[in-house]
Write a protein that holds these residues in place. Structure first.
Motif, mmCIF file in Angstrom:
data_model
loop_
_atom_site.group_PDB
_atom_site.id
_atom_site.type_symbol
_atom_site.label_atom_id
_atom_site.label_comp_id
_atom_site.label_asym_id
_atom_site.label_seq_id
_atom_site.Cartn_x
_atom_site.Cartn_y
_atom_site.Cartn_z
ATOM 1 N N ILE A 264 2.727 -3.067 21.014
ATOM 2 C CA ILE A 264 1.610 -3.065 20.066
ATOM 3 C C ILE A 264 1.402 -1.665 19.507
ATOM 4 O O ILE A 264 1.158 -1.493 18.297
ATOM 5 N N THR A 265 1.513 -0.656 20.359
ATOM 6 C CA THR A 265 1.363 0.729 19.889
ATOM 7 C C THR A 265 2.435 1.078 18.873
ATOM 8 O O THR A 265 2.162 1.708 17.843
ATOM 9 N N TRP A 266 3.676 0.664 19.151
ATOM 10 C CA TRP A 266 4.762 0.940 18.203
ATOM 11 C C TRP A 266 4.530 0.209 16.876
ATOM 12 O O TRP A 266 4.786 0.768 15.807
ATOM 13 N N GLY A 267 4.053 -1.027 16.943
ATOM 14 C CA GLY A 267 3.752 -1.752 15.711
ATOM 15 C C GLY A 267 2.677 -1.070 14.899
ATOM 16 O O GLY A 267 2.774 -0.973 13.666
ATOM 17 N N ILE A 268 1.629 -0.576 15.574
ATOM 18 C CA ILE A 268 0.550 0.120 14.868
ATOM 19 C C ILE A 268 1.070 1.421 14.255
ATOM 20 O O ILE A 268 0.731 1.756 13.104
ATOM 21 N N LEU A 269 1.906 2.161 14.997
ATOM 22 C CA LEU A 269 2.490 3.385 14.448
ATOM 23 C C LEU A 269 3.343 3.081 13.217
ATOM 24 O O LEU A 269 3.346 3.850 12.238
ATOM 25 N N SER A 270 4.073 1.986 13.259
ATOM 26 C CA SER A 270 4.892 1.597 12.110
ATOM 27 C C SER A 270 4.021 1.292 10.894
ATOM 28 O O SER A 270 4.335 1.714 9.768
ATOM 29 N N VAL A 271 2.916 0.575 11.117
ATOM 30 C CA VAL A 271 2.006 0.263 10.007
ATOM 31 C C VAL A 271 1.391 1.538 9.445
ATOM 32 O O VAL A 271 1.325 1.726 8.215
ATOM 33 N N LEU A 272 0.944 2.439 10.322
ATOM 34 C CA LEU A 272 0.339 3.690 9.860
ATOM 35 C C LEU A 272 1.371 4.554 9.131
ATOM 36 O O LEU A 272 1.055 5.182 8.108
ATOM 37 N N GLY A 273 2.612 4.585 9.643
ATOM 38 C CA GLY A 273 3.658 5.334 8.954
ATOM 39 C C GLY A 273 3.952 4.777 7.570
ATOM 40 O O GLY A 273 4.142 5.526 6.616
ATOM 41 N N GLY A 274 3.968 3.447 7.463
ATOM 42 C CA GLY A 274 4.178 2.839 6.150
ATOM 43 C C GLY A 274 3.048 3.133 5.193
ATOM 44 O O GLY A 274 3.281 3.381 4.001
ATOM 45 N N ALA A 275 1.811 3.116 5.700
ATOM 46 C CA ALA A 275 0.673 3.442 4.844
ATOM 47 C C ALA A 275 0.761 4.885 4.348
ATOM 48 O O ALA A 275 0.443 5.185 3.189
ATOM 49 N N PHE A 276 1.227 5.790 5.222
ATOM 50 C CA PHE A 276 1.380 7.189 4.819
ATOM 51 C C PHE A 276 2.442 7.332 3.735
ATOM 52 O O PHE A 276 2.233 8.019 2.726
ATOM 53 N N VAL A 277 3.613 6.702 3.946
ATOM 54 C CA VAL A 277 4.688 6.800 2.958
ATOM 55 C C VAL A 277 4.253 6.201 1.629
ATOM 56 O O VAL A 277 4.515 6.760 0.554
ATOM 57 N N CYS A 278 3.573 5.058 1.679
ATOM 58 C CA CYS A 278 3.099 4.406 0.453
ATOM 59 C C CYS A 278 2.107 5.303 -0.277
ATOM 60 O O CYS A 278 2.196 5.490 -1.490
ATOM 61 N N GLY A 279 1.139 5.861 0.456
ATOM 62 C CA GLY A 279 0.168 6.750 -0.170
ATOM 63 C C GLY A 279 0.796 8.015 -0.699
ATOM 64 O O GLY A 279 0.421 8.502 -1.774
ATOM 65 N N GLN A 280 1.776 8.563 0.050
ATOM 66 C CA GLN A 280 2.464 9.766 -0.394
ATOM 67 C C GLN A 280 3.193 9.517 -1.705
ATOM 68 O O GLN A 280 3.120 10.321 -2.640
ATOM 69 N N SER A 281 3.905 8.413 -1.785
ATOM 70 C CA SER A 281 4.649 8.090 -2.998
ATOM 71 C C SER A 281 3.713 7.880 -4.181
ATOM 72 O O SER A 281 3.969 8.370 -5.283
ATOM 73 N N ALA A 282 2.618 7.147 -3.951
ATOM 74 C CA ALA A 282 1.671 6.898 -5.035
ATOM 75 C C ALA A 282 1.020 8.188 -5.507
ATOM 76 O O ALA A 282 0.852 8.416 -6.715
ATOM 77 N N ALA A 283 0.662 9.081 -4.575
ATOM 78 C CA ALA A 283 0.041 10.341 -4.956
ATOM 79 C C ALA A 283 0.992 11.222 -5.763
ATOM 80 O O ALA A 283 0.599 11.816 -6.785
#
Length: 435
Positions: free
Chosen positions: A408-427
């Motif tokens: 579960i921790t790894w899944g949450i880290l994956s989701v947070l990492g994806g949110a960071f990459v998505c936000g970084q690209s959009a910014a």
């Protein structure tokens, strides 16, 4: 995989194991799904990251999440018995997340199709310019023949070559063209390596390497979307897994790891030697940094265009599956579609998809910033959706408390990492538009 929504065929057949896609075919299709337009920008990404060492560290760090996402998606496909990415997410995470996946999937695949045709069009234009120099002895521009106009050449290429490759129903058909495309990408890497060692002859006397940028976390983070985009093959992985003859989880992990390691080798060599050749002066399209009249580079452009052409049919096949899933209603989901109607609908969807993407690629020549703006959507398929699938599957499995907490921790880290990459690209895309 072109069946109606809800009809998902079993992915673990007990009989006729030889009828599916072989392991080698699966690896080649995975490679071609990843070795796309991002290959040209890796030397620029190495430069932007501040050198080879930071870029390689980002690659290795991203590779952990990339392989993890592929493994999770393969396990989820076997568990849900769904043959498409969006079907797996809908079955594992629920209808609401599945609908979000369908929308993101459609937008991502459509814009990838436009970008691929745009890249092919640019390569055709550069090849025609090398064959017909646009100039005279007096300096006046020389009109080019009508048959080298990009609108004609790209349209003819789509009708004569890309369309026949895009019509077949199964992704296993693409293994033959994917072998050719993978070899073309390898040739480009080989040219970049050879040009580095022969730069005294092909680029003049070698200059001293320009100093790299000072180490900066911002610079490293800025290239994560580019590197992850280059490695992405997750959109096609469920369809590939569904077509494999050996669908055991350990075998799928082996195929995924092997594919990603080969991609890592090709991308790293291309990025490293392209960066060492040009330093901070490398162009975002590394081929633009080489002389336009170099015969070896001309062949590289031609073969890389072939490489991109072999990716487009895979994207079209995935796009058709999304449209079919969205179009089918719950009442019609379990209905068996006659073969004649299925073939007609498949051809019509392919024609419509190709016509729309071709029109945008031809008449909107500068779409780079628009694609960059939505480029972060790919993070959903590499990080966010696999992470959500892992969390949802872990909650329904009987596991020990420590193992369940770790997953579960790894899944949450994956989701947070994806949110960071998505936000970084959009910014970055918004800042690029503002400037």
């Amino acid at each position: 995989m072109e069946r109606a929504a809800g009809e998902g065929r079993p992915l673990l057949p007990a009989a006729a194991p030889s009828a599916g896609l072989s392991s080698a075919g699966a690896v080649f299709i995975m490679l071609k799904s990843a070795l796309g337009a991002g290959l040209l920008s890796f030397p620029w990404a190495f430069s932007r990251a501040g050198g080879a060492a930071p870029a390689l560290l980002v690659e290795l760090g991203s590779l952990v999440f990339l392989v993890s996402g592929l493994a999770v998606l393969g396990y989820a496909a076997a568990l849900s018995a769904q043959p498409t990415y969006q079907g797996v997410v809908r079955a594992v995470c629920g209808a609401a997340v599945g609908k979000l996946c369908e929308v993101c999937f459609f937008l991502n695949l459509f814009m990838i199709s436009v970008a691929l045709l745009r890249v092919v069009g640019d390569q055709l234009e550069k090849l025609c310019d090398s064959l017909y120099p646009n100039g005279t002895l007096s300096g006046a521009p020389l009109p080019l023949p009508w048959y080298v106009d990009q609108r004609f050449t790209l349209s003819a290429l789509c009708i004569l070559i890309i369309f026949p490759l895009s019509v077949p129903r199964e992704i296993g058909f693409q293994k033959y063209s994917s072998i050719l495309g993978t070899l073309a990408a390898c040739y480009l890497t080989l040219v970049i390596i050879l040009k580095y060692y022969l730069q005294a002859e092909s680029l003049g006397s070698p200059e001293s390497p320009q100093p790299s940028r000072a180490f900066s976390w911002a610079s490293i983070f800025s290239v994560i979307p580019t590197i992850c985009f280059g490695f992405q093959c997750h959109e096609a992985c469920v369809a590939i897994y569904s077509s494999m003859s050996n669908q055991s989880f350990s075998h799928w992990v082996t195929v995924s790891v092997l594919s990603m390691l080969v991609c890592l080798l090709i991308y790293s060599l291309t990025g490293l030697y392209g960066y060492l050749t040009f330093g901070e002066a490398v162009a975002s399209d590394v081929l633009m940094s080489y002389p336009g009249n170099d015969p070896v580079v001309i062949v590289a452009r031609l073969l890389f265009g072939v490489s991109i052409v072999t990716i487009y049919p895979i994207v079209v096949l995935l796009g058709r599956s999304v449209v079919r899933d969205v179009w089918a209603t719950p009442k019609r989901g379990a209905a068996v579609v006659p073969e004649v109607h299925e073939q007609r609908n498949r051809v019509l969807l392919t024609v419509a998809w190709m016509a729309a993407t071709l029109a945008i690629a031809l008449f909107v020549p500068d779409i780079g910033k628009v694609i960059e703006l939505i480029g972060g959507i790919s993070a959903f398929f590499i990080f966010i959706f696999p992470g959500l699938c892992l969390v949802c599957m872990t909650g329904t499995c009987t596991l020990g408390p420590r193992k369940k907490a770790a997953l579960i921790t790894w899944g949450i880290l994956s989701v947070l990492g994806g949110a960071f990459v998505c936000g970084q690209s959009a910014a970055l895309a918004v800042l690029g538009l503002l400037h």
